[in-house]
Write an enzyme that holds these catalytic residues in place. Structure first.
Site: not given
Ligand code: GLU
Length: 493
Positions: A252-256
């Protein structure tokens, strides 16, 4: 039989590395069998789809070195290849299923369905369509149609038993019908849903093998039942493991960063990114880590995909990219790549108007403009919170990121407008709101204008830098819940 595979992205946002991963495996499968690879745009969700996103997907896949034999840009004899250009086809097939008694009209309004679900939940049941459309008499249906009432077409689903099929990668999969909803096939606005359009197109486009993400596994019964209802041959279906963050959660873009454009902007080589995606769940028979697309095709066997969730680890990707730079590029080639990437006149011309007012000597330029060509800047995280304190920084930054996530038109005035509105909402001065943004984007407390910098850097790099800043402070699960709620209230107000 000619093997034909496809990738069928929905153009609803940034071009995702997951799309490239699925495209790569379908491509490699087709090419290793001397077959054809097709690109189809699934834009049936009109509120979320955009042409800009479609173009970005095509550009990104091309940048990676993938190409397609048929697609919306190159044409082909089974087109059109964009679903919004094929509406009459889906309407015809949906009505055919109704006539054959395999699908039915439903005239229930959104309010009625909401009430149905609320009642089911109140009784402790899993909310599910209750089959009310099936209970209408011929006369009632005719009366609704004559009155011009809006309707959807839903597919009939058996109430009992289970559906079994052979997944190309997973072997036998069994899903109880009870878990499957009577899926809407044609919406009230005349657009098909994914299910109908996907099956009709895969059939009409002669697709022989479908490798899609694991997230679609539970919808396989609906898709395969539709093939049976139409009396069509079923393509081989395989569900690829989902890419994961290093902590094993779904990528997910929150983490990567998940947008291919981010990796481009960051200065990764497309060959290395494609190589890394080829390592997701798959490996060369000799275990070698660095390989080209041609090597992959020569050695490809999809049955060797391992199903445990492959981890997309940016540090490993960086390491591999370093190998590519050192082992594959001569100095001459590296120079050319750098020029193409950012060290060119066009980039300079976009930066100079920002930098010129602050230049005393030419040698001031590099330190002043470093953030235009760097990745994620390094700074003391304390700088982020010194003006607003932790909580206000966290809340305002999270709102800002969410607002920017949905921003279609990446323009400095629009970005500034958002900052101004949010500053008012949080009852802070816009200057104070922007201070941590400034640090996050430029890595410094004073430099060129921050909204200009964001416009030049573009959405992917800007958002990535803001996310890293937020991560420095961290958002606990509890705070995230509260923030999501207050953001919803903010949007509703
Ligand atoms: N449009 C779907 C997606 O974006 C396609 C899934 C499939 O391959 O069937 O994931």
């Amino acid at each position: 039989m000619t093997v034909r595979t496809r990738v069928a992205p929905s153009p609803t946002g940034d071009p995702h590395v997951g799309t490239a991963y699925i495209a790569l495996f379908n491509y490699a499968f087709a090419k290793s069998h001397g077959g054809e690879f097709i690109l189809r745009i699934e834009d049936t969700d009109q509120t979320r789809s955009s042409r800009e996103s479609e173009q970005a997907i095509l550009d990104s896949l091309q940048w990676l070195g993938l190409s397609w034999d048929e697609g919306p840009d190159v044409g082909g004899d089974k087109g059109p290849y964009r679903q919004s250009d094929r509406l009459d086809i889906y309407q015809k097939y949906a009505h055919q299923l109704v006539e054959e008694g395999k699908a039915f009209y439903c005239f229930a309004t959104a309010d009625e369905l909401a009430q149905m679900r609320a009642e089911q939940s109140a009784q402790g049941l899993q909310p599910k369509y209750d089959g009310r459309g099936l209970r209408l008499s011929e006369t009632e249906i005719k009366a609704h149609l004559d009155a011009g009432d809006p309707y959807v077409i839903r597919m009939k689903i058996p109430e009992e038993g289970s559906f079994k099929f052979n997944d190309y990668l997973r072997g036998e999969v069994e899903i109880p019908w009870e878990q499957v909803d009577m899926q809407v096939l044609l919406k009230a606005d005349g657009f098909p849903t994914y299910f109908l359009a996907n099956v009709v197109d895969d059939h009409l486009m002669g697709i022989t093998h479908v490798f899609r993400g694991e997230e679609w596994l539970n919808s396989a019964p609906k898709l395969l039942k539709l093939y049976q209802d139409f009396g069509w041959d079923i393509p081989e279906l395989g569900h690829m493991p989902l890419l994961r963050n290093p902590d094993k959660s779904k990528l997910s873009k929150r983490k990567n960063p998940t947008s291919i454009l981010y990796y481009q902007k960051m200065g990764f080589m497309p060959e290395a990114l494609l190589n890394y995606l080829g390592r997701m769940g798959w490996s060369m028979p000799d275990g070698r880590e660095k390989f080209t697309l041609a090597d992959m095709i020569d050695n490809f066997d999809i049955k060797r995909v391992s199903l445990g969730g492959p981890v997309f680890d940016v540090d490993k990707l960086k390491w591999l990219n370093g190998l590519w730079i050192r082992e594959e590029l001569s100095d001459e080639e590296l120079a050319q790549r750098l020029v193409d990437w950012a060290y060119n006149r066009e980039t300079l011309m976009s930066i100079l108007p920002q930098a010129k007012t602050r230049l005393e000597v030419f040698s001031d330029l590099a330190p002043l403009a470093a953030h235009f060509v760097s990745g994620i800047p390094e700074y003391d995280p304390a700088l982020l919170t010194q003006k607003l304190g932790e909580e206000k920084f966290r809340d305002s930054m999270q709102f800002f990121i969410w607002e920017l996530d949905n921003l279609r038109q990446w323009d400095k005035d629009v970005i500034f407008g958002i900052a101004k509105t949010l500053a008012d909402y949080f009852e802070i001065k816009v200057k104070d709101f922007l201070e941590p943004v400034f640090v996050a984007i430029t890595g410094k407390t004073s430099s060129t204008s921050v909204v200009d910098a964001m416009e030049i850097l573009g959405p992917d790099m800007s958002r990535a830098r803001l996310r890293v800043a937020l991560a420095h402070v961290g958002v606990s699960k509890k705070a995230a819940k509260k923030l999501e709620k207050s953001y919803r209230d903010y949007k509703a107000a």
